[in-house]
Design a protein around this motif. Structure first.
Motif, PDB file in Angstrom:
ATOM      1  N   GLY A 228       0.699  -1.233  -0.006  1.00 37.13           N
ATOM      2  CA  GLY A 228      -0.028   0.084   0.007  1.00 37.13           C
ATOM      3  C   GLY A 228       0.648   1.289   0.210  1.00 37.13           C
ATOM      4  O   GLY A 228       0.559   2.162  -0.686  1.00 37.13           O
ATOM      5  N   VAL A 229       1.993   1.242   0.753  1.00 41.89           N
ATOM      6  CA  VAL A 229       2.770   2.417   0.944  1.00 41.89           C
ATOM      7  C   VAL A 229       3.588   2.765  -0.407  1.00 41.89           C
ATOM      8  O   VAL A 229       3.649   3.820  -0.796  1.00 41.89           O
ATOM      9  N   PHE A 230       3.838   1.625  -1.063  1.00 42.37           N
ATOM     10  CA  PHE A 230       4.744   1.848  -2.208  1.00 42.37           C
ATOM     11  C   PHE A 230       3.775   2.228  -3.444  1.00 42.37           C
ATOM     12  O   PHE A 230       3.981   2.978  -4.151  1.00 42.37           O
ATOM     13  N   ALA A 231       2.526   1.744  -3.310  1.00 41.65           N
ATOM     14  CA  ALA A 231       1.677   2.154  -4.541  1.00 41.65           C
ATOM     15  C   ALA A 231       1.162   3.618  -4.222  1.00 41.65           C
ATOM     16  O   ALA A 231       1.163   4.311  -5.168  1.00 41.65           O
ATOM     17  N   ALA A 232       0.889   3.752  -2.964  1.00 37.90           N
ATOM     18  CA  ALA A 232       0.409   5.324  -2.757  1.00 37.90           C
ATOM     19  C   ALA A 232       1.515   6.284  -3.026  1.00 37.90           C
ATOM     20  O   ALA A 232       1.285   7.330  -3.521  1.00 37.90           O
ATOM     21  N   SER A 233       2.793   5.830  -2.866  1.00 43.86           N
ATOM     22  CA  SER A 233       4.015   6.968  -3.299  1.00 43.86           C
ATOM     23  C   SER A 233       3.933   7.205  -4.918  1.00 43.86           C
ATOM     24  O   SER A 233       4.177   8.172  -5.291  1.00 43.86           O
ATOM     25  N   VAL A 234       3.775   5.947  -5.452  1.00 45.21           N
ATOM     26  CA  VAL A 234       3.941   6.007  -6.838  1.00 45.21           C
ATOM     27  C   VAL A 234       2.713   7.039  -7.369  1.00 45.21           C
ATOM     28  O   VAL A 234       2.889   7.688  -8.287  1.00 45.21           O
ATOM     29  N   LEU A 235       1.503   6.859  -6.654  1.00 46.66           N
ATOM     30  CA  LEU A 235       0.287   7.509  -7.459  1.00 46.66           C
ATOM     31  C   LEU A 235       0.662   9.001  -7.226  1.00 46.66           C
ATOM     32  O   LEU A 235       0.464   9.880  -7.952  1.00 46.66           O
ATOM     33  N   ALA A 236       1.128   9.314  -5.794  1.00 48.83           N
ATOM     34  CA  ALA A 236       1.497  10.620  -5.449  1.00 48.83           C
ATOM     35  C   ALA A 236       2.421  11.489  -6.424  1.00 48.83           C
ATOM     36  O   ALA A 236       2.387  12.520  -7.000  1.00 48.83           O
TER      37      ALA A 236
ATOM     38  N   LEU B 179       7.059   6.386 -15.505  1.00 48.72           N
ATOM     39  CA  LEU B 179       6.405   5.284 -14.914  1.00 48.72           C
ATOM     40  C   LEU B 179       6.823   3.830 -15.398  1.00 48.72           C
ATOM     41  O   LEU B 179       7.042   2.952 -14.800  1.00 48.72           O
ATOM     42  N   LEU B 180       6.452   3.800 -16.728  1.00 46.43           N
ATOM     43  CA  LEU B 180       6.646   2.418 -17.323  1.00 46.43           C
ATOM     44  C   LEU B 180       8.034   1.856 -17.425  1.00 46.43           C
ATOM     45  O   LEU B 180       8.469   0.993 -17.306  1.00 46.43           O
ATOM     46  N   ALA B 181       8.931   3.159 -17.832  1.00 47.51           N
ATOM     47  CA  ALA B 181      10.156   2.809 -17.975  1.00 47.51           C
ATOM     48  C   ALA B 181      10.857   2.588 -16.577  1.00 47.51           C
ATOM     49  O   ALA B 181      11.683   1.561 -16.455  1.00 47.51           O
ATOM     50  N   GLY B 182      10.339   3.083 -15.568  1.00 50.55           N
ATOM     51  CA  GLY B 182      11.154   2.833 -14.270  1.00 50.55           C
ATOM     52  C   GLY B 182      10.727   1.336 -13.761  1.00 50.55           C
ATOM     53  O   GLY B 182      11.606   0.759 -13.480  1.00 50.55           O
ATOM     54  N   ALA B 183       9.438   1.069 -13.715  1.00 49.76           N
ATOM     55  CA  ALA B 183       9.258  -0.522 -13.627  1.00 49.76           C
ATOM     56  C   ALA B 183       9.577  -1.204 -14.383  1.00 49.76           C
ATOM     57  O   ALA B 183      10.121  -2.019 -13.863  1.00 49.76           O
ATOM     58  N   GLY B 184       9.827  -1.272 -15.931  1.00 49.77           N
ATOM     59  CA  GLY B 184      10.591  -2.048 -16.410  1.00 49.77           C
ATOM     60  C   GLY B 184      11.848  -2.317 -16.091  1.00 49.77           C
ATOM     61  O   GLY B 184      12.216  -3.423 -16.156  1.00 49.77           O
ATOM     62  N   LEU B 185      12.452  -1.127 -15.958  1.00 50.63           N
ATOM     63  CA  LEU B 185      14.287  -1.193 -15.956  1.00 50.63           C
ATOM     64  C   LEU B 185      14.411  -1.848 -14.439  1.00 50.63           C
ATOM     65  O   LEU B 185      15.273  -2.727 -14.588  1.00 50.63           O
ATOM     66  N   ALA B 186      13.605  -1.543 -13.330  1.00 46.32           N
ATOM     67  CA  ALA B 186      13.838  -2.175 -12.274  1.00 46.32           C
ATOM     68  C   ALA B 186      13.540  -3.823 -12.259  1.00 46.32           C
ATOM     69  O   ALA B 186      14.405  -4.604 -11.766  1.00 46.32           O
ATOM     70  N   ILE B 187      12.596  -4.326 -13.040  1.00 51.13           N
ATOM     71  CA  ILE B 187      12.156  -5.515 -13.271  1.00 51.13           C
ATOM     72  C   ILE B 187      13.383  -6.226 -14.124  1.00 51.13           C
ATOM     73  O   ILE B 187      14.015  -7.314 -13.688  1.00 51.13           O
TER      74      ILE B 187
ATOM     75  N   ALA C  40       6.975 -12.053  -3.983  1.00 47.47           N
ATOM     76  CA  ALA C  40       6.419 -11.139  -3.104  1.00 47.47           C
ATOM     77  C   ALA C  40       7.314 -10.032  -3.542  1.00 47.47           C
ATOM     78  O   ALA C  40       6.548  -8.829  -3.308  1.00 47.47           O
ATOM     79  N   SER C  41       8.438  -9.969  -4.046  1.00 54.60           N
ATOM     80  CA  SER C  41       9.155  -8.794  -3.991  1.00 54.60           C
ATOM     81  C   SER C  41       8.822  -8.188  -5.608  1.00 54.60           C
ATOM     82  O   SER C  41       9.113  -6.845  -5.543  1.00 54.60           O
ATOM     83  N   LEU C  42       8.510  -8.842  -6.403  1.00 54.79           N
ATOM     84  CA  LEU C  42       8.489  -8.236  -7.551  1.00 54.79           C
ATOM     85  C   LEU C  42       7.547  -7.179  -7.893  1.00 54.79           C
ATOM     86  O   LEU C  42       7.736  -6.061  -8.456  1.00 54.79           O
ATOM     87  N   PRO C  43       6.478  -6.956  -7.136  1.00 54.01           N
ATOM     88  CA  PRO C  43       5.549  -5.912  -7.125  1.00 54.01           C
ATOM     89  C   PRO C  43       6.115  -4.619  -6.630  1.00 54.01           C
ATOM     90  O   PRO C  43       6.113  -3.447  -7.260  1.00 54.01           O
ATOM     91  N   LEU C  44       6.704  -4.849  -5.569  1.00 50.03           N
ATOM     92  CA  LEU C  44       7.544  -3.824  -4.912  1.00 50.03           C
ATOM     93  C   LEU C  44       8.693  -3.389  -5.650  1.00 50.03           C
ATOM     94  O   LEU C  44       8.949  -2.073  -5.852  1.00 50.03           O
ATOM     95  N   VAL C  45       9.321  -4.225  -6.540  1.00 52.65           N
ATOM     96  CA  VAL C  45      10.578  -3.835  -7.418  1.00 52.65           C
ATOM     97  C   VAL C  45       9.889  -2.804  -8.580  1.00 52.65           C
ATOM     98  O   VAL C  45      10.282  -1.868  -8.868  1.00 52.65           O
ATOM     99  N   ALA C  46       8.872  -3.417  -9.130  1.00 49.78           N
ATOM    100  CA  ALA C  46       8.271  -2.480 -10.132  1.00 49.78           C
ATOM    101  C   ALA C  46       7.729  -1.269  -9.687  1.00 49.78           C
ATOM    102  O   ALA C  46       8.198  -0.059 -10.389  1.00 49.78           O
ATOM    103  N   LEU C  47       6.957  -1.211  -8.515  1.00 52.43           N
ATOM    104  CA  LEU C  47       6.540   0.042  -7.944  1.00 52.43           C
ATOM    105  C   LEU C  47       7.878   1.030  -7.567  1.00 52.43           C
ATOM    106  O   LEU C  47       7.822   2.230  -7.861  1.00 52.43           O
ATOM    107  N   GLY C  48       8.964   0.548  -7.064  1.00 51.16           N
ATOM    108  CA  GLY C  48      10.126   1.284  -6.606  1.00 51.16           C
ATOM    109  C   GLY C  48      10.440   1.811  -7.675  1.00 51.16           C
ATOM    110  O   GLY C  48      11.041   2.923  -7.670  1.00 51.16           O
ATOM    111  N   GLY C  49      10.845   1.119  -8.898  1.00 51.91           N
ATOM    112  CA  GLY C  49      11.536   1.625 -10.051  1.00 51.91           C
ATOM    113  C   GLY C  49      10.650   2.855 -10.627  1.00 51.91           C
ATOM    114  O   GLY C  49      11.283   3.644 -11.163  1.00 51.91           O
TER     115      GLY C  49
END
Ligand SMILES: Nc1ncnc2c1ncn2[C@@H]1O[C@H](COP(=O)(O)OP(=O)(O)OP(=O)(O)O)[C@@H](O)[C@H]1O
Ligand SMILES: [Mg+2]
Lengths: 252, 313
Positions: free
Chosen positions: B13-21, B51-59, B260-269
């Motif tokens: 939730g925290v990760f998703a909210a940060s990305v949205l903000a 957003l897309l480039a960041g998520a893609g590159l992190a993954i 477990a980690s993949l969604p967080l990595v995508a959001l983090g990127g």
């Protein structure tokens, strides 16, 4: 049944195994012993298709390991390699859960979870379940790896020196667990051991390798003989009788 | 395979909210005259691209680290990014009028070849020296990068190479950035293969024992890395360190079980690249600093900190 026929193996030009033939009937515990470099791990890796077969054939329940799909084999045979250096950060529960990998297509089912819980319990990992494996001691990690192989719930279990790093209590518990798996669930266990007294006490059959050949093969009583042991290990050791069981004084 | 129950849902939730903000901020922040409504047509593609480039590159970084079993590699240090550059260069020389999708395909092909060659050569390195792989990767990437520069100079296209190799979002426009949705597809592909990738990270012996087709899993990983690298180079230019820093931080938080980690990595990127792009618009307001430059500085610092923490903490 595991049938090894005329298996030879070379690394470079050095012969590692020479013309090994061995049949393991279903059920029971077989200990594989022998000095360092005898070829025990090589033989185990060949049976578990971790190393490609060069010469000869190996079948597990009639399936040739060289040609059977990996997943099919992984449902029948689990293997604990000698040095499985895992540096991925997984919790003990996650790691043991991957023992269910060959059986499922994705998420763990409730049945899978029950098997994982039973494996954790059986190897005394309850208190460590949530810990990352890179924070465990050597013996704790070893137990987690054995538990993963156990959770694979296969008819055949191949373990390469599972007693590595284990204290006396856990070593004894592990050997008794293997015995129990063979006796109550008709599992077939092939275990590489250096502690010959564990082999004598818990195995139905002892196979000794030396210089890539089978040097002895038989029930513990037939191998726990000074002459035979000296032939395998290269030095004389006493064997004493304690309450009817042979005990090898290999350390004196 | 294993449940993600250990990771608290709040973290997602925290990760998703940060990305949205950050996404919302990216829509409104920066120089330009006119109301937000006027700016939206240009800001929306730009923010989506980040957003897309960041998520893609992190993954892509996470996948590369998983199949190479080494935490210190990412697309730009295994030659994937530079090889993608070779592909676009070839496309620019031999089929300058070709649609962007074809150029993208050329870049993907060369990125595939470059990454596969890296992994093939890397297999000869002794596994006992984990830092040898990134070191070799840096040399390898530099060699491919030098070849790219030389060929571009020969073809008189050097200024394009500079654009491809330093990511920037100010030039992102409709009709081009949509390609990046394929990066989301690659994230989905990685999610689909998450358990297999995690098993591959357990090493060849354990993976084979569990019945994994290791070669096929590696091939899938190389495809993900190559496609993401090609996409980002073609659309926005190279973005360094995203693939290195984000997976490393997430691994510390929740471990290496990809399920477990993949969604967080995508959001983090996504969050990191959005934040870097916003910072690039503000640091020298009203001028812009390319996001690649910001990421180079911030990423290198964070990475050094992670290395240091790894040794001392
Ligand atoms: N990669 C290799 N290159 C050369 N020789 C090798 C290689 N791997 C193993 N060997 C040799 O093969 C022989 C058998 O090795 P193996 O690991 O099967 O022995 P082992 O019986 O399991 O020994 P240990 O009790 O020490 O585990 C040894 O002499 C070893 O030196
Ligand atoms: Mg061995």
């Amino acid at each position: 049944m595991i049938v090894v026929s005329n298996v030879s193996h070379r690394i470079g030009r050095a012969p590692i195994l020479t013309d090994i033939s061995l049949t393991l009937e279903k059920g029971g515990v077989t200990a594989l012993i022998g000095p360092n470099g005898a070829g025990k791990s090589t033989l185990l890796s060949l049976i578990a298709r971790l190393t490609p077969l060069q010469a000869g054939t190996i079948t597990v329940d009639g399936l040739a390991v060289a040609t059977t799909p990996g997943r099919t084999l992984a449902r029948r045979l689990a293997v604990l390699p000698q040095d499985s250096a895992i540096d991925a950060r997984l919790t003990v529960t996650e790691l043991v859960g991957f023992g269910r990998f060959p059986h499922g297509a994705g998420r763990l089912t409730d049945a899978d979870r029950a098997i994982v819980a039973a494996s954790l319990q059986r190897f005394d990992l309850g208190d460590l379940a949530g810990r990352f494996i890179d924070t465990l001691s050597g013996g704790q990690r070893q137990r987690a790896l054995v538990a993963m192989a156990h959770a694979q719930a296969t008819d055949y279990l191949l373990l390469d020196e599972p007693l590595n790093n284990l204290d006396m209590q856990h070593a004894r518990a592990l050997m008794r667990t293997l015995r129990e798996l063979a006796d109550t669930e008709r599992r077939t266990v092939l275990v590489v051991l250096h502690d010959i007294n564990h082999a004598m006490a818990h195995a139905d059959r002892v196979v000794a390798l030396k210089d890539g050949r089978i040097a002895a093969d038989g029930p513990p009583a037939a191998v726990a003989v000074p002459d035979v042991l000296e032939r395998i290990f290269g030095y004389a050791m006493r064997v004493v009788d304690v309450d009817g069981d042979p005990v090898v004084l290999h350390h004196r | 395979m294993t449940s993600a129950a250990l990771v608290s849902p709040r973290l997602y939730g925290v990760f998703a909210a940060s990305v949205l903000a950050l996404f919302a901020a990216s829509l409104v922040v920066g120089a330009g005259s006119g109301t937000a409504a006027l700016l939206l047509p240009s800001r929306l593609p730009r923010s989506l691209a980040a957003l897309l480039a960041g998520a893609g590159l992190a993954i892509a970084g996470l996948v590369m680290q998983t199949i190479a079993r080494n935490r210190f590699v990412e697309p730009s240090t295994v030659g994937a990014t530079q090889s993608a550059g070779l592909g676009i260069l070839a496309a620019a020389v031999f089929m300058p009028e070709a649609p962007i999708v074809l150029k993208m395909a050329a870049a993907t092909l060369t990125a595939l070849a470059g990454t596969a060659l890296f992994l093939g050569l890397a297999r000869r390195l002794p596994p006992t020296q984990p830092l040898l792989l990134p070191l070799f990767g840096i040399v390898y990437s530099s060699v491919v990068g030098a070849a790219l520069t030389f060929l571009a100079w020969q073809a008189d296209l050097l200024q394009f190479v500079e654009i491809w190799m330093n990511g920037e979002f100010s030039g992102v426009v409709r009709g081009r950035y949509e390609l990046l949705f394929a990066a989301a597809l690659m994230v989905a592909l990685a999610w689909w293969a998450a358990d297999r990738l995690t098993v591959a990270a357990l090493g060849p012996a354990v993976a084979t024992g569990l019945g994994l087709d290791l070669a096929a899993t590696r091939r899938l990983g190389v495809v993900i890395v190559a496609v993401v690298s090609a996409l980002t180079v073609v659309v926005v230019g190279a973005l360094p360190f995203v693939g290195l820093v984000v997976p490393a931080m997430v691994s510390r938080l929740v471990g290496d079980n990809l399920r477990a980690s993949l969604p967080l990595v995508a959001l983090g990127g996504a969050g990191l690249v959005l934040a870097a792009d916003i910072a690039g618009r503000l640091v020298r307001y009203p001028y812009e600093i390319p996001v690649g430059t910001i990421l180079g500085v911030v990423g290198a610092l964070v990475f050094l900190w992670l290395l240091w923490r790894g040794q001392h903490g």
